[in-house]
Design an enzyme around this catalytic site. Structure first.
Site, mmCIF file in Angstrom:
data_model
loop_
_atom_site.group_PDB
_atom_site.id
_atom_site.type_symbol
_atom_site.label_atom_id
_atom_site.label_comp_id
_atom_site.label_asym_id
_atom_site.label_seq_id
_atom_site.Cartn_x
_atom_site.Cartn_y
_atom_site.Cartn_z
ATOM 1 N N SER A 1 1.588 -6.131 -9.073
ATOM 2 C CA SER A 1 0.203 -5.826 -8.719
ATOM 3 C C SER A 1 -0.003 -5.359 -7.289
ATOM 4 O O SER A 1 -1.067 -4.872 -6.942
ATOM 5 C CB SER A 1 -0.693 -7.042 -8.991
ATOM 6 N N LYS B 1 -8.654 -7.742 -1.417
ATOM 7 C CA LYS B 1 -8.825 -7.662 -2.865
ATOM 8 C C LYS B 1 -9.870 -8.678 -3.311
ATOM 9 O O LYS B 1 -9.939 -9.790 -2.761
ATOM 10 C CB LYS B 1 -7.471 -7.939 -3.529
ATOM 11 N N SER C 1 -2.709 -4.752 -10.366
ATOM 12 C CA SER C 1 -4.137 -5.035 -10.369
ATOM 13 C C SER C 1 -4.819 -4.791 -9.018
ATOM 14 O O SER C 1 -6.042 -4.764 -8.937
ATOM 15 C CB SER C 1 -4.382 -6.475 -10.809
#
Length: 511
Positions: A209, A104, A185
């Protein structure tokens, strides 16, 4: 950004048909299968990296334009070649030998890729060191393939944001329906694994997330006990909840990644040591005899989702699980406001500390970021503003009594009076609920349309949470959440693996 990806990929690629000397199907491999193929001389790490680079160009860039992988490691092929040479000479260097992993884009790496949080403000932020977890991956033999898009600032900038959208990289798309949200996210990580753009990805979670994008993209996500994976080198929201977590297509691969990521980082305040052998819990029959509580007040927001969940309960019972119904939380209203107050305080403190150690021409504080966004509103605030940034900036120090009271309430209501209380009262091994509803339509004007989720109790308490594919609603994946007490990953893995193997719900998206 997409041109950047294409140029690098063009320099590194073979075609999909030429990625291997064999005619073996590379689609949706697993770590175990890759290593077996390497042992049988059917596959090299270089061929595997080439396969994914070609697929990223074909699927993520040129085809449906999922916009999941936003940076590529230009050294990935070279590292694959080095690992292949080592393998020929002395075998695997570790349990993830030659396996491509995506990170990420809020995790530090020194592989020539910026750590941006999806913001133009950090476009040229090149970390000085690998995050501790990245070094763990490299020690295990993994190859950092690239970085994935995210909800900008891990979805902690605006109250009306769109999951999977960042000012720098744009909108990631759900591979099961390009018009729907990938959640966030860790949006790009979820999309990339669902679309087979890599074997494994690392997401991060403060509250949902990892688990939400995993469920909505039809994959497995693990949010581990807080402190078992180092938080070093991760752009923070809140130290009392932040953790990295594995995302994969199977429970086995997620557990292999979890095992590689877990290690004590003595520089990380609050690091926890665990002696759990995660891999040993991957066994058939893990459901039998487990007392499983059903949190019915974490459902009821979508009728068809509830029907799929009822089938999951029946499946768990058929596999020998002891279902204890209506083990409901009684204080869900107490923890929500307290959590948000805590996050605002800790975000300001943690982000200021992280930014202070960045290079030249990078904003050095939350206040400077707010000013940057105002000056660059044509790029950063096209669809939504920065209300959360502004609320956090207005907070004081972590010595404030208001912060300390909110933190105490959040932890007490989810630990002693929450998960721990339910486990003890009903003598449970774990609690289950639907992870979240099916994907909603992406909406840049009104923001996300969440109906409900099961993430908060485990997220706020810092306890482990696993989501596995549970089925589909109108062709969109939905997940089954399992959570338990501190350091109880072993029990969750046993149930998740047995449930996965007995149901095999996951289907590849038709791209």
């Amino acid at each position: 950004m997409r041109i950047f990806i294409s140029i690098i990929a063009a320099l590194m690629l073979c075609t999909l048909s030429a990625c291997s000397k064999t005619n073996i199907n590379h689609h949706e491999l697993t770590v175990t299968k890759v290593h077996r193929m390497m042992e049988n001389k059917q596959l090299t790490s270089e061929e595997l990296v080439n396969y994914y680079l070609a697929r990223i160009t074909k699927i993520d860039d040129q085809g449906p334009q999922l916009n999941a992988v936003v940076q590529l490691n230009e050294n990935a092929l070279k590292r694959a070649q080095e690992l292949d040479a080592i393998y020929k000479k002395s075998g695997k260097v570790g349990p993830l030998h030659g396996i491509p992993v995506l990170l990420k884009d809020n995790i530090d790496t020194i592989d020539g890729m910026a750590n941006t949080a999806g913001s133009w403000a950090l476009k040229n932020h090149y970390p000085k060191n690998d995050a501790f977890l990245v070094q763990q991956l490299k020690n295990a033999g993994a190859i950092i393939l690239g970085k994935t898009n995210l909800s900008e600032w891990a979805n902690f900038r605006s109250t009306s944001s769109s999951s999977g959208w960042s000012g720098l990289w744009g909108q990631s798309k759900n591979p099961y329906d390009l018009t729907t949200s990938p959640c966030g996210s860790s949006a790009g990580s979820g999309v990339a694994i669902a679309a087979d753009l890599a074997l494994l990805a690392v997401g991060t979670e403060t509250d949902g997330s990892v688990t939400c994008p995993s469920a909505i993209n039809g994959i497995v996500g693990i949010k581990p006990t807080l402190g078992t994976i180092s938080r070093d080198g991760i752009i923070p929201i809140a130290h009392s909840q932040d953790t990295a977590g594995p995302m994969a297509r199977t429970v086995t691969d997620a557990v292999l990644l979890l095992d590689a990521l877990t290690a004590v980082d003595n520089s990380d305040h609050g690091a926890l040591s665990t002696t759990t052998d995660y891999i040993s819990h991957l066994k058939i029959g893990g459901i039998k005899g487990k007392r499983i509580g059903v949190a019915r007040n974490l459902m009821g927001y979508h009728g068809q989702l509830d029907a799929v969940f009822e089938q999951a309960i029946a499946d768990l019972q058929a596999q020998g699980g002891i279902i204890v119904d209506a083990t409901n939380f009684t204080n869900t209203d107490a923890w929500g406001d307290a959590e948000f107050e805590v996050l605002l305080y800790e975000f300001k403190q943690g982000l200021n500390a992280y930014l202070a150690d960045t290079g030249d021409n990078i904003p050095k504080s939350l206040a400077a970021l707010i000013a940057f966004n105002l000056a660059n509103a044509d790029k950063e605030m096209l669809y939504f503003k920065q209300e959360i940034f502004e609320m956090a900036q207005a907070k004081g120090a972590l010595t404030d009594e208001r912060y300390r009271a909110a933190l105490l309430l959040a932890k007490k209501s989810t630990q002693d009076e929450g998960i721990d209380a339910l486990l003890a009262e009903h003598q449970l091994d774990l609690i289950i609920a639907p992870t979240t509803g099916p994907a909603w339509k992406t909406d840049w004007i009104n923001g996300d349309h969440y109906l409900g989720a099961a993430s908060s109790a485990a997220a706020i308490s810092g306890y482990p949470h696993i989501t596995v594919p549970m089925g589909y609603v109108h062709g969109l994946p939905v997940g089954l959440s399992m959570f338990s007490g501190k350091l109880q990953e072993g029990k969750l893995i046993e149930v998740a693996y047995d449930y996965e193997q007995s149901t095999l719900h996951r289907k590849s998206p038709e791209l």
